[in-house]
Design a protein around this motif. Structure first.
Motif, short mmCIF file in Angstrom:
data_model
loop_
_atom_site.label_atom_id
_atom_site.label_comp_id
_atom_site.label_asym_id
_atom_site.label_seq_id
_atom_site.Cartn_x
_atom_site.Cartn_y
_atom_site.Cartn_z
N ALA A 29 32.75 12.18 1.72
CA ALA A 29 32.44 11.93 0.32
C ALA A 29 31.86 10.54 0.12
O ALA A 29 30.98 10.33 -0.72
CB ALA A 29 33.69 12.12 -0.53
N ALA A 30 32.36 9.56 0.89
CA ALA A 30 31.81 8.20 0.81
C ALA A 30 30.37 8.18 1.29
O ALA A 30 29.51 7.51 0.69
CB ALA A 30 32.67 7.24 1.64
N ALA A 31 30.08 8.91 2.36
CA ALA A 31 28.70 8.98 2.86
C ALA A 31 27.78 9.59 1.79
O ALA A 31 26.66 9.13 1.58
CB ALA A 31 28.65 9.82 4.13
N ARG A 32 28.27 10.62 1.12
CA ARG A 32 27.48 11.24 0.05
C ARG A 32 27.26 10.26 -1.10
O ARG A 32 26.14 10.16 -1.64
CB ARG A 32 28.20 12.49 -0.46
N ALA A 33 28.31 9.53 -1.47
CA ALA A 33 28.18 8.54 -2.54
C ALA A 33 27.15 7.48 -2.20
O ALA A 33 26.35 7.06 -3.05
CB ALA A 33 29.55 7.89 -2.80
N MET A 34 27.16 7.04 -0.95
CA MET A 34 26.19 6.04 -0.51
C MET A 34 24.77 6.56 -0.58
O MET A 34 23.86 5.91 -1.11
CB MET A 34 26.50 5.60 0.93
N LYS A 35 24.57 7.78 -0.06
CA LYS A 35 23.21 8.31 0.01
C LYS A 35 22.63 8.55 -1.37
O LYS A 35 21.42 8.34 -1.59
CB LYS A 35 23.18 9.61 0.83
N GLN A 41 24.05 2.40 5.61
CA GLN A 41 24.82 1.71 6.67
C GLN A 41 26.32 1.92 6.45
O GLN A 41 26.91 1.30 5.56
CB GLN A 41 24.50 0.23 6.69
N LEU A 42 26.91 2.75 7.28
CA LEU A 42 28.34 3.05 7.18
C LEU A 42 29.03 2.67 8.49
O LEU A 42 28.57 3.06 9.57
CB LEU A 42 28.55 4.54 6.90
N ASN A 46 38.63 1.97 13.03
CA ASN A 46 39.84 2.72 13.40
C ASN A 46 40.20 3.84 12.43
O ASN A 46 41.30 3.85 11.86
CB ASN A 46 41.04 1.77 13.53
N PRO A 47 39.28 4.79 12.22
CA PRO A 47 39.67 5.93 11.39
C PRO A 47 40.78 6.73 12.06
O PRO A 47 40.95 6.67 13.28
CB PRO A 47 38.37 6.75 11.30
N ARG A 48 41.53 7.47 11.27
CA ARG A 48 42.68 8.20 11.81
C ARG A 48 42.26 9.24 12.84
O ARG A 48 42.96 9.47 13.84
CB ARG A 48 43.42 8.88 10.66
N PHE A 49 41.10 9.87 12.63
CA PHE A 49 40.63 10.90 13.55
C PHE A 49 39.48 10.36 14.39
O PHE A 49 38.53 9.78 13.86
CB PHE A 49 40.16 12.13 12.77
N ALA A 50 39.56 10.57 15.69
CA ALA A 50 38.51 10.08 16.59
C ALA A 50 37.17 10.73 16.29
O ALA A 50 36.11 10.13 16.50
CB ALA A 50 38.92 10.33 18.04
N ASN A 51 37.20 11.98 15.82
CA ASN A 51 35.96 12.70 15.52
C ASN A 51 35.65 12.64 14.02
O ASN A 51 35.18 13.60 13.43
CB ASN A 51 36.06 14.16 15.96
N ALA A 52 35.92 11.48 13.43
CA ALA A 52 35.82 11.35 11.97
C ALA A 52 34.45 11.71 11.42
O ALA A 52 34.34 12.26 10.32
CB ALA A 52 36.18 9.92 11.56
N THR A 53 33.40 11.43 12.19
CA THR A 53 32.05 11.69 11.66
C THR A 53 31.58 13.13 11.89
O THR A 53 30.57 13.55 11.32
CB THR A 53 31.03 10.73 12.30
N THR A 54 32.30 13.87 12.73
CA THR A 54 31.91 15.26 12.98
C THR A 54 32.99 16.24 12.53
O THR A 54 32.80 17.45 12.64
CB THR A 54 31.64 15.48 14.49
N SER A 63 28.15 16.97 2.27
CA SER A 63 27.10 17.82 1.69
C SER A 63 25.76 17.47 2.33
O SER A 63 25.58 17.66 3.52
CB SER A 63 27.08 17.64 0.17
N GLY A 64 24.81 16.95 1.59
CA GLY A 64 23.49 16.66 2.15
C GLY A 64 23.36 15.31 2.79
O GLY A 64 22.25 14.86 3.09
N ALA A 65 24.49 14.63 2.99
CA ALA A 65 24.43 13.27 3.55
C ALA A 65 24.95 13.23 4.98
O ALA A 65 25.48 12.22 5.43
CB ALA A 65 25.24 12.33 2.68
N VAL A 66 24.77 14.32 5.72
CA VAL A 66 25.25 14.37 7.11
C VAL A 66 24.53 13.32 7.96
O VAL A 66 25.10 12.80 8.93
CB VAL A 66 25.05 15.78 7.70
N ASP A 67 23.30 12.99 7.60
CA ASP A 67 22.57 11.98 8.36
C ASP A 67 23.25 10.62 8.29
O ASP A 67 23.26 9.86 9.27
CB ASP A 67 21.12 11.87 7.88
N VAL A 68 23.86 10.30 7.14
CA VAL A 68 24.59 9.04 7.03
C VAL A 68 25.82 9.07 7.94
O VAL A 68 26.15 8.09 8.61
CB VAL A 68 25.00 8.77 5.56
N LEU A 69 26.50 10.22 7.98
CA LEU A 69 27.64 10.39 8.88
C LEU A 69 27.22 10.23 10.33
O LEU A 69 27.88 9.53 11.12
CB LEU A 69 28.26 11.77 8.70
#
Length: 253
Positions: A29-35, A41-42, A46-54, A63-69
C-alpha cells in the motif's frame, strides 16, 4: 503524471524508508501511495518477512505499483538506508524529549522542494512500535502530523500517502521558497555528521567535560542543538578540526 524527472527534482531526490514493517500489505500500500504521487525510491529496513517485496499480500495491495516494489531495496541497518542522504526526517506521533526540531508535513515539503541540494529521506517506523529514539536522533527533523489529539494514530500507508502528497504539491505547485541567509554551502550527509559527533564526543571526554561513566544527556542535547543548524560539509569539517586540535594538544592523537 507528468512530473519533472531532472537530476535535482524532488521526485529524484526523495526516498521513503520503512523501518521494521510487520505487514506486507502495508508495504504494498505504501508503494501504491508513493507511485500515485510520482515517487519511486523505496527502502525497507529489516522488514518482518524476507520476501516482503514479493509477498502475495504486498503485491495485491500495491495494485499497479508492483514496479516500485520490485525496485525497492532491502537493507539491514538505518545507516545503509540513509547512505547518500544529507537530510532525513522521522515521522512520529510521539514527541521525544531529545528529538530534533519538530515540523509539519507542509512546511517540510516546501523546504525539500525549495532546496535542490537536499537528498532527503522520509523515515517511517513499524506499525507496532514506531521509531526508536536512536533513529530519531539521527534525523534532522521530526515530523508531527497535526491530527485529532484524541486519536492521532495513522496507518503506515496513510502516513506515506500524506507525506507523498505534500511533497508532490510542493514540487509541482507554487511552494514558498526557502530563502537562504547569505552563502549556502553543500549540506553535510548524515554519515559525515555522525562521524563529527563521535569525534566531538572523544574530545569532550579528553578535556573531562564529558564523563563516559555518567554521560547523562549531553550528547543527545548536542545532537538536538546541531540538528537545528542544518550543518553544511564545511561546518562539519570545522567542528572536526576543533576536536582534532583538542586531542592533539592533549597528546591523544
Amino acid at each position: 503524471m507528468n512530473q519533472p524527472q531532472t537530476s535535482n527534482s524532488l521526485f529524484s531526490r526523495l526516498r521513503f524508508v520503512l523501518v521494521g514493517t510487520s505487514h506486507p500489505g502495508n508495504i504494498g500500500a505504501a508503494a501504491r501511495a508513493m507511485k500515485t504521487m510520482g515517487f519511486s525510491q523505496l527502502v525497507l529496513v529489516n522488514p518482518r518477512f524476507a520476501n516482503a517485496t514479493t509477498h502475495e499480500e504486498a503485491v495485491a495491495f500495491a495494485s499497479g505499483a508492483v514496479d516500485v516494489l520490485q525496485s525497492a531495496r532491502i537493507v539491514e541497518t538505518i545507516e545503509e538506508a540513509l547512505e547518500g542522504c544529507n537530510f532525513a526526517a522521522a515521522l512520529s506521533a510521539r514527541l521525544r524529549e531529545f528529538s530534533p526540531p519538530v515540523t509539519q508535513p507542509r512546511a517540510l515539503a516546501a523546504q525539500l522542494a525549495g532546496e535542490a541540494s537536499l537528498n532527503a529521506a522520509l523515515v517511517f517506523g513499524s506499525e507496532r512500535y514506531g521509531l526508536p529514539n536512536e533513529i530519531i536522533e539521527r534525523c534532522n527533523v521530526l515530523i508531527n502530523i497535526p491530527a485529532n489529539p484524541e486519536y492521532s494514530s495513522l496507518n503506515l500507508a496513510q502516513a506515506v500517502q500524506l507525506l507523498a502528497y505534500e511533497a508532490r504539491v510542493a514540487a509541482t505547485g507554487e511552494a514558498l521558497p526557502v530563502s537562504p541567509i547569505g552563502f549556502q554551502g553543500v549540506a553535510a550527509d548524515l554519515g559525515q555528521i555522525e562521524g563529527m559527533y563521535a569525534h566531538l564526543e572523544q574530545a569532550l571526554v579528553a578535556v573531562e567535560f564529558l564523563d563516559p561513566s555518567n554521560p547523562k544527556k549531553l550528547m543527545p542535547r548536542l545532537k538536538r542543538l546541531f540538528s537545528r543548524a542544518q550543518l553544511e560539509t564545511e561546518e562539519v569539517n570545522i567542528l572536526r578540526g576543533i576536536a582534532r586540535q583538542i586531542m592533539k594538544k592533549l597528546g591523544q592523537q
